[in-house]
Design an enzyme around this catalytic site. Sequence first.
Site, PDB file in Angstrom:
ATOM      1  N   GLU A  73      14.649   0.640  74.537  1.00  0.00           N
ATOM      2  CA  GLU A  73      14.044   1.073  73.269  1.00  0.00           C
ATOM      3  C   GLU A  73      13.111   0.009  72.687  1.00  0.00           C
ATOM      4  O   GLU A  73      12.642   0.145  71.557  1.00  0.00           O
ATOM      5  CB  GLU A  73      15.134   1.394  72.233  1.00  0.00           C
ATOM      6  CG  GLU A  73      16.199   2.365  72.703  1.00  0.00           C
ATOM      7  CD  GLU A  73      15.765   3.812  72.655  1.00  0.00           C
ATOM      8  OE1 GLU A  73      14.549   4.082  72.574  1.00  0.00           O
ATOM      9  OE2 GLU A  73      16.638   4.681  72.696  1.00  0.00           O
ATOM     10  N   TYR A 106      20.975   4.629  45.379  1.00  0.00           N
ATOM     11  CA  TYR A 106      20.938   3.628  46.451  1.00  0.00           C
ATOM     12  C   TYR A 106      20.151   4.118  47.662  1.00  0.00           C
ATOM     13  O   TYR A 106      19.539   3.318  48.367  1.00  0.00           O
ATOM     14  CB  TYR A 106      22.357   3.177  46.828  1.00  0.00           C
ATOM     15  CG  TYR A 106      22.912   2.337  45.708  1.00  0.00           C
ATOM     16  CD1 TYR A 106      22.577   0.996  45.612  1.00  0.00           C
ATOM     17  CD2 TYR A 106      23.695   2.894  44.697  1.00  0.00           C
ATOM     18  CE1 TYR A 106      23.028   0.218  44.545  1.00  0.00           C
ATOM     19  CE2 TYR A 106      24.148   2.140  43.636  1.00  0.00           C
ATOM     20  CZ  TYR A 106      23.816   0.798  43.566  1.00  0.00           C
ATOM     21  OH  TYR A 106      24.236   0.032  42.515  1.00  0.00           O
TER      22      TYR A 106
END
Length: 216
Positions: free
Chosen positions: A74, A120
């Site tokens: 990746e 948040y």
Amino acid sequence: MSESRLREQVCLLARSMFERGLTHGSSGNISVVLDDGGLLMTPTDASLGFLDPARLSRFDAQGRFIDGDKPTKEAPLHRALYESRSGSRAVVHLHSTHSVALSMLPDVDPASVLPPLTPYYVMRVGDTALVPYHRPGDPMVADAIRGLAGRYASVLLANHGPVVAGTSLTAAVNAIEELEETARLFLLLRGLHPRTLSPAQVEELSHVFGNDHHHG
């Protein structure tokens, strides 16, 4: 932070996420920028629960692999986020269950996969984009991320998992954990028409906490 300290921090935070079931088997990968412009990256086929600080993959400032175990496949995904998000110092990619589930829902808005459910989420993540499915390691994933032109620090790869960039390793970890928790809340509340934060409430968060994330 010294390279040896950063190596330890990568392994510590990786193990923490693994032990809490945020990624499993040998899935997930982490990278972090070093002071010399090089990169540390978790190796291919390595479990985030059992990393060796001395064996992390090391790249120089030109992107050449110079030391450690073979890097994750990746790596191009990480590079694409660094290239398009200036100021990023770390990238975390997980296969966290609720985020992956969210990425498979047919009615998700690819420009903003989650509503502003909590302050948040707005403060730590902002908006999350959905990138269509490509096989893991496919260079097209990196191209798709570059195509977002740096507008998102948080990206969800369809049927695969989230990848999040942060201004530090802890910021990236906190953001991807917040994304997973918000995805979990979203799935719990699906069909119940929950109250979300209003545009004015989102704007207030931006004003008070000075983040540059946007919603809708």
